[in-house]
Write a protein that holds these residues in place. Structure first.
Motif, PDB file in Angstrom:
ATOM      1  N   LEU A  53      -0.537   2.087  19.804  1.00  0.00           N
ATOM      2  CA  LEU A  53      -0.084   3.122  18.864  1.00  0.00           C
ATOM      3  C   LEU A  53       0.086   2.531  17.468  1.00  0.00           C
ATOM      4  O   LEU A  53      -0.270   3.174  16.468  1.00  0.00           O
ATOM      5  CB  LEU A  53       1.223   3.746  19.346  1.00  0.00           C
ATOM      6  N   ALA A  54       0.607   1.312  17.375  1.00  0.00           N
ATOM      7  CA  ALA A  54       0.764   0.652  16.066  1.00  0.00           C
ATOM      8  C   ALA A  54      -0.596   0.390  15.436  1.00  0.00           C
ATOM      9  O   ALA A  54      -0.784   0.612  14.244  1.00  0.00           O
ATOM     10  CB  ALA A  54       1.555  -0.642  16.231  1.00  0.00           C
ATOM     11  N   ASP A  55      -1.552  -0.079  16.253  1.00  0.00           N
ATOM     12  CA  ASP A  55      -2.916  -0.316  15.743  1.00  0.00           C
ATOM     13  C   ASP A  55      -3.521   0.971  15.210  1.00  0.00           C
ATOM     14  O   ASP A  55      -4.124   0.991  14.137  1.00  0.00           O
ATOM     15  CB  ASP A  55      -3.828  -0.864  16.848  1.00  0.00           C
ATOM     16  N   LEU A  56      -3.366   2.046  15.980  1.00  0.00           N
ATOM     17  CA  LEU A  56      -3.950   3.330  15.575  1.00  0.00           C
ATOM     18  C   LEU A  56      -3.304   3.864  14.306  1.00  0.00           C
ATOM     19  O   LEU A  56      -3.987   4.423  13.448  1.00  0.00           O
ATOM     20  CB  LEU A  56      -3.832   4.357  16.702  1.00  0.00           C
ATOM     21  N   SER A  57      -1.991   3.694  14.174  1.00  0.00           N
ATOM     22  CA  SER A  57      -1.329   4.195  12.962  1.00  0.00           C
ATOM     23  C   SER A  57      -1.768   3.375  11.754  1.00  0.00           C
ATOM     24  O   SER A  57      -1.905   3.899  10.662  1.00  0.00           O
ATOM     25  CB  SER A  57       0.186   4.196  13.113  1.00  0.00           C
ATOM     26  N   HIS A  58      -2.023   2.064  11.968  1.00  0.00           N
ATOM     27  CA  HIS A  58      -2.509   1.221  10.876  1.00  0.00           C
ATOM     28  C   HIS A  58      -3.895   1.695  10.421  1.00  0.00           C
ATOM     29  O   HIS A  58      -4.157   1.801   9.229  1.00  0.00           O
ATOM     30  CB  HIS A  58      -2.560  -0.234  11.340  1.00  0.00           C
ATOM     31  N   VAL A  59      -4.765   2.018  11.362  1.00  0.00           N
ATOM     32  CA  VAL A  59      -6.102   2.520  11.028  1.00  0.00           C
ATOM     33  C   VAL A  59      -5.988   3.847  10.287  1.00  0.00           C
ATOM     34  O   VAL A  59      -6.687   4.083   9.312  1.00  0.00           O
ATOM     35  CB  VAL A  59      -6.959   2.679  12.311  1.00  0.00           C
ATOM     36  N   LYS A  60      -5.073   4.711  10.770  1.00  0.00           N
ATOM     37  CA  LYS A  60      -4.873   6.016  10.138  1.00  0.00           C
ATOM     38  C   LYS A  60      -4.460   5.847   8.682  1.00  0.00           C
ATOM     39  O   LYS A  60      -4.962   6.525   7.794  1.00  0.00           O
ATOM     40  CB  LYS A  60      -3.781   6.773  10.896  1.00  0.00           C
ATOM     41  N   ILE A  61      -3.554   4.923   8.429  1.00  0.00           N
ATOM     42  CA  ILE A  61      -3.090   4.674   7.064  1.00  0.00           C
ATOM     43  C   ILE A  61      -4.261   4.187   6.215  1.00  0.00           C
ATOM     44  O   ILE A  61      -4.459   4.643   5.091  1.00  0.00           O
ATOM     45  CB  ILE A  61      -1.943   3.642   7.060  1.00  0.00           C
ATOM     46  N   MET A  62      -5.058   3.288   6.770  1.00  0.00           N
ATOM     47  CA  MET A  62      -6.188   2.746   6.005  1.00  0.00           C
ATOM     48  C   MET A  62      -7.210   3.828   5.690  1.00  0.00           C
ATOM     49  O   MET A  62      -7.807   3.832   4.622  1.00  0.00           O
ATOM     50  CB  MET A  62      -6.837   1.594   6.765  1.00  0.00           C
ATOM     51  N   LEU A  63      -7.401   4.774   6.627  1.00  0.00           N
ATOM     52  CA  LEU A  63      -8.364   5.845   6.392  1.00  0.00           C
ATOM     53  C   LEU A  63      -7.888   6.795   5.296  1.00  0.00           C
ATOM     54  O   LEU A  63      -8.696   7.401   4.605  1.00  0.00           O
ATOM     55  CB  LEU A  63      -8.624   6.623   7.682  1.00  0.00           C
ATOM     56  N   HIS A  64      -6.563   6.902   5.156  1.00  0.00           N
ATOM     57  CA  HIS A  64      -6.017   7.768   4.105  1.00  0.00           C
ATOM     58  C   HIS A  64      -5.932   7.051   2.765  1.00  0.00           C
ATOM     59  O   HIS A  64      -5.640   7.661   1.758  1.00  0.00           O
ATOM     60  CB  HIS A  64      -4.635   8.299   4.505  1.00  0.00           C
ATOM     61  N   GLN A  65      -6.167   5.745   2.761  1.00  0.00           N
ATOM     62  CA  GLN A  65      -6.123   4.965   1.533  1.00  0.00           C
ATOM     63  C   GLN A  65      -7.418   4.154   1.440  1.00  0.00           C
ATOM     64  O   GLN A  65      -7.440   2.969   1.772  1.00  0.00           O
ATOM     65  CB  GLN A  65      -4.908   4.033   1.530  1.00  0.00           C
ATOM     66  N   PRO A  66      -8.504   4.791   1.042  1.00  0.00           N
ATOM     67  CA  PRO A  66      -9.828   4.147   1.052  1.00  0.00           C
ATOM     68  C   PRO A  66      -9.862   2.804   0.313  1.00  0.00           C
ATOM     69  O   PRO A  66     -10.614   1.922   0.711  1.00  0.00           O
ATOM     70  CB  PRO A  66     -10.731   5.162   0.349  1.00  0.00           C
ATOM     71  N   ASN A  67      -9.064   2.627  -0.726  1.00  0.00           N
ATOM     72  CA  ASN A  67      -9.085   1.347  -1.448  1.00  0.00           C
ATOM     73  C   ASN A  67      -8.648   0.198  -0.554  1.00  0.00           C
ATOM     74  O   ASN A  67      -9.185  -0.896  -0.622  1.00  0.00           O
ATOM     75  CB  ASN A  67      -8.183   1.414  -2.684  1.00  0.00           C
ATOM     76  N   HIS A  68      -7.664   0.456   0.324  1.00  0.00           N
ATOM     77  CA  HIS A  68      -7.217  -0.574   1.269  1.00  0.00           C
ATOM     78  C   HIS A  68      -8.317  -0.902   2.274  1.00  0.00           C
ATOM     79  O   HIS A  68      -8.472  -2.033   2.681  1.00  0.00           O
ATOM     80  CB  HIS A  68      -5.953  -0.140   1.998  1.00  0.00           C
ATOM     81  N   LEU A  69      -9.095   0.128   2.648  1.00  0.00           N
ATOM     82  CA  LEU A  69     -10.181  -0.076   3.586  1.00  0.00           C
ATOM     83  C   LEU A  69     -11.234  -0.990   2.967  1.00  0.00           C
ATOM     84  O   LEU A  69     -11.719  -1.924   3.607  1.00  0.00           O
ATOM     85  CB  LEU A  69     -10.795   1.276   3.970  1.00  0.00           C
ATOM     86  N   VAL A  70     -11.563  -0.758   1.711  1.00  0.00           N
ATOM     87  CA  VAL A  70     -12.538  -1.588   1.010  1.00  0.00           C
ATOM     88  C   VAL A  70     -12.029  -3.024   0.925  1.00  0.00           C
ATOM     89  O   VAL A  70     -12.768  -3.968   1.176  1.00  0.00           O
ATOM     90  CB  VAL A  70     -12.837  -1.010  -0.391  1.00  0.00           C
ATOM     91  N   GLU A  71     -10.731  -3.182   0.599  1.00  0.00           N
ATOM     92  CA  GLU A  71     -10.148  -4.520   0.516  1.00  0.00           C
ATOM     93  C   GLU A  71     -10.192  -5.218   1.863  1.00  0.00           C
ATOM     94  O   GLU A  71     -10.455  -6.414   1.951  1.00  0.00           O
ATOM     95  CB  GLU A  71      -8.702  -4.436   0.017  1.00  0.00           C
ATOM     96  N   ALA A  72      -9.921  -4.461   2.943  1.00  0.00           N
ATOM     97  CA  ALA A  72      -9.917  -5.053   4.278  1.00  0.00           C
ATOM     98  C   ALA A  72     -11.299  -5.510   4.692  1.00  0.00           C
ATOM     99  O   ALA A  72     -11.444  -6.526   5.371  1.00  0.00           O
ATOM    100  CB  ALA A  72      -9.366  -4.052   5.274  1.00  0.00           C
ATOM    101  N   ILE A  73     -12.315  -4.776   4.266  1.00  0.00           N
ATOM    102  CA  ILE A  73     -13.696  -5.127   4.624  1.00  0.00           C
ATOM    103  C   ILE A  73     -14.142  -6.361   3.861  1.00  0.00           C
ATOM    104  O   ILE A  73     -14.825  -7.223   4.411  1.00  0.00           O
ATOM    105  CB  ILE A  73     -14.644  -3.934   4.337  1.00  0.00           C
ATOM    106  N   ASN A  74     -13.723  -6.478   2.597  1.00  0.00           N
ATOM    107  CA  ASN A  74     -14.155  -7.615   1.766  1.00  0.00           C
ATOM    108  C   ASN A  74     -13.382  -8.852   2.026  1.00  0.00           C
ATOM    109  O   ASN A  74     -12.804  -9.339   2.672  1.00  0.00           O
ATOM    110  CB  ASN A  74     -14.008  -7.271   0.294  1.00  0.00           C
TER     111      ASN A  74
END
Ligand code: FES
Length: 74
Positions: A53-74
């Motif tokens: 559940l913690a992992d899924l909520s972390h992914v959910k947060i990242m999906l709502h904040q695309p800039n964090h997703l880009v940072e996580a990928i790089n």
């Protein structure tokens, strides 16, 4: 790794059940039978449930904040 020996339930099966919508131990008991015999697995199963559940909520947060997703990928 086996979490519930009595029912032969692995952490992967719990993870899959949570991804399918299980969010409480009651849900895992109903859909997988975890903890319905000796009950010794309940604490570990709950721990796996909370981790997923913690992992899924972390992914959910990242999906709502695309800039964090880009940072996580790089
Ligand atoms: Fe899960 Fe016994 S180990 S009910």
């Amino acid at each position: 790794m086996y979490i519930c020996i009595c029912k032969g339930i692995t952490d992967s099966a719990i993870r899959e059940a949570v991804c399918q919508g299980a969010c409480r131990m009651r849900d895992l008991k109903t859909c997988l039978g975890v903890g319905t015999q000796c009950g010794k697995c309940a604490c570990h199963a709950k721990q796996v449930l909370n981790e997923v559940l913690a992992d899924l909520s972390h992914v959910k947060i990242m999906l709502h904040q695309p800039n964090h997703l880009v940072e996580a990928i790089n």
